[in-house]
Design a protein around this motif. Structure first.
Motif: not given
Length: 237
Positions: A53, A56, A205, A207-208
């Motif tokens: 991620g 992000s 995960n 929030n990304g």
């Protein structure tokens, strides 16, 4: 302001962690405010970061987590809240609590910041391998993982001998076909024999941001894990 105890720092040494990001992730104090969003590094390192991620991360404003260690019947934990935009950090443990800003450091704060950097490295190591400067990276296909003995690919990062609290340390990351880390070695001073090996498991995960919440050694006597994880992005309430 209370000082983090030497006992806790000793614990970190015993479990094979460094006490400052300059040793674990080479830049001085990640410029004290925020990490780079990218760096010139190996393609594999970038793929590992992206698989967790990394793209992000630029939108993250605050991250909070509790760092836990169980060794036999002994339990240790401390909690952090880090505003990566302002550089404000809050720490709370069973015996201490304090707040500081990473742009305003003194000798007292450096000890606590070293603990923060240690815990953050365990949390965000897939990102550190592309953030960190002054490192040497090598890659190997079809390597034998230290715990499962599975055949995985290996990325090794060696930190420079200049600067940092424990310079020259090395980490072997064993990753799968999806570029997710499954195990790693920590090798103090780039020694041939690992100082510590643990799993990377229980990915979730937030929030990304992909985080491996659990790390165990081969004996089952040591477990390092994260709880109370939250990731806020700019604009989140």
């Amino acid at each position: 302001m209370k000082n983090i105890s030497a006992v806790l720092l000793l614990l970190l040494a015993l479990i094979g962690c460094n006490n400052n990001q300059k040793s674990l992730n080479s830049p001085t104090t990640d410029k004290l405010l925020k990490e780079k969003d990218s760096t010139e590094n190996s393609d594999i390192a970038q793929r590992i970061a992206n698989a967790n991620g990394f793209e992000s991360w630029k939108d993250v404003s605050e991250i909070a987590f509790t760092f836990n260690v169980d060794r036999g019947d002994n339990h240790f934990e401390r909690s952090w809240v880090w505003n990566r935009i302002t550089g404000d950090v809050s720490m709370m443990s069973a015996t201490d609590s304090l707040k500081y800003n990473r742009s305003q450091m003194d000798s007292l704060i450096m000890k606590t910041d070293g603990a923060f950097i240690n815990d953050k490295y365990w949390l965000l190591a897939p990102y550190q391998i592309v953030w960190d400067e002054g490192t040497t990276i090598s890659e190997k296909e079809d390597a034998v993982a230290p715990i499962s003995k599975d055949t995985l690919n290996q990325l090794t990062i060696v930190y420079g001998n200049e600067g940092g609290y424990t310079p020259g340390d090395a980490y072997d990351f064993f990753y799968d076909k999806d570029f997710k880390i499954r195990e790693w070695n920590y090798r103090k001073g780039n020694s041939e024999k690992p100082s510590m090996s643990t799993t990377w498991e229980n990915y979730e995960n937030f929030n990304g941001i992909e985080i491996a919440k659990t790390h165990k050694d081969s004996t089952g006597n040591f477990k390092l894990y994260f709880t109370n994880i939250s990731v806020k992005k700019e604009g989140d309430n």
